[in-house]
Design an enzyme around this catalytic site. Sequence first.
Site, mmCIF file in Angstrom:
data_model
loop_
_atom_site.group_PDB
_atom_site.id
_atom_site.type_symbol
_atom_site.label_atom_id
_atom_site.label_comp_id
_atom_site.label_asym_id
_atom_site.label_seq_id
_atom_site.Cartn_x
_atom_site.Cartn_y
_atom_site.Cartn_z
ATOM 1 N N SER A 215 18.996 7.986 -3.363
ATOM 2 C CA SER A 215 18.965 8.452 -1.978
ATOM 3 C C SER A 215 17.501 8.439 -1.567
ATOM 4 C CB SER A 215 19.548 9.862 -1.868
ATOM 5 O OG SER A 215 19.413 10.354 -0.548
ATOM 6 N N SER A 216 17.165 7.609 -0.604
ATOM 7 C CA SER A 216 15.757 7.415 -0.245
ATOM 8 C C SER A 216 15.150 8.674 0.359
ATOM 9 C CB SER A 216 15.628 6.256 0.753
ATOM 10 O OG SER A 216 16.085 5.055 0.186
#
Length: 366
Positions: free
Chosen positions: A82-83
């Site tokens: 998850s950036s």
Amino acid sequence: MTSQEQLLQELERKRALTPEWRDAVASVDRAHFIPDTFEGHNRAENPGHWQEAVYSDAPLVTQVNDGNPVTGGEFTLSTSSSSMPSIMLEMLDLLEVESGQRVLEIGTGTGYNAAWLAHRLGDANVTTVEFDAAVLATAVDNLKRAGYHPTAVLGNGRYGHPEGAPYHRIICTCTMRQVPRPWLEQCPDGRILTPWGSSYFASSFATLDVKGGKAQGRFSGDPAFMWDRTQRAGAGHVRDFYRGEKGRKSTTDIEPRNVIQDDPAFFIALSVTDAWYRWCEADDASGEATLWLFADDGSSWATVEYAPGQDTYEVEQHGPRTLWDEVRTAFLRWHALGTPQRARFGLTVDIDGQRVWLDNPRNTVS
């Protein structure tokens, strides 16, 4: 105050949250997209610690080594995540998406970014493509739990998704070596945004406007995204590639730290596309370090030994390629051009391929 509100406040404090995306970020709970166990965090054992990580403005690795078991001492490669929310917002700001537009996302990951897009644009206007079947299945479950149902496709993102074309925007969430032609064909009058680079340096966004079969734009940012899985750079421990071989020795007057700074590294990476480096500092507080260079295929390596106060540095090169000589040649060419900053470079992609230019599209440098 909820943790979701804390994330909003952190993004606002950093001035990363624009009015166009505030409602999406506020409405989409990041917790729906993060597994109960990741990076040493366990929701059941320590929910507060887990929640603190989830609602931080930080990237969260959700898969390593393509989901394969990790053995003791093996190099661990991050392969899905998850950036960092502020980086996601930076990308969306560069994308300049508008209500009613159709967006193709390359690299679904956890589904968090697709949820933001679907919240703002509507499910029908968002298509997301993922290479890894297990990652995609989890993302679809995450999206459903959050209340979103964009078109989610299993496939190689390099080919886009022609069945849903044309798109107004394409956003890619993995690093690409080339901008694929199918993207231009499927987004014929819009904008493409992707992390871009080669093995030596891959910390750039390429923001390209498409018109008449040609995509053209500039580089910016400082992203650190995972690779397109079909064209990864080399990676690993030094011991995985060096086994005590003796190389050809020489010296250089170029300080090795200079060739790994962002602007020269960007330029070096235009020609040294299939080699990567590792900077290894001594553990004795001496300030000494070794710059290791490795070919992607493992056939060649080079070292440059750094010590404070020196103006000559020992070089050793092994294998069919002389990697330090390649890096040195590119570095000197960058100096001959006047040490231009990365912001002065641009990229053109058309039927003839892709070309990097300096200052204007007629001045091709790669």
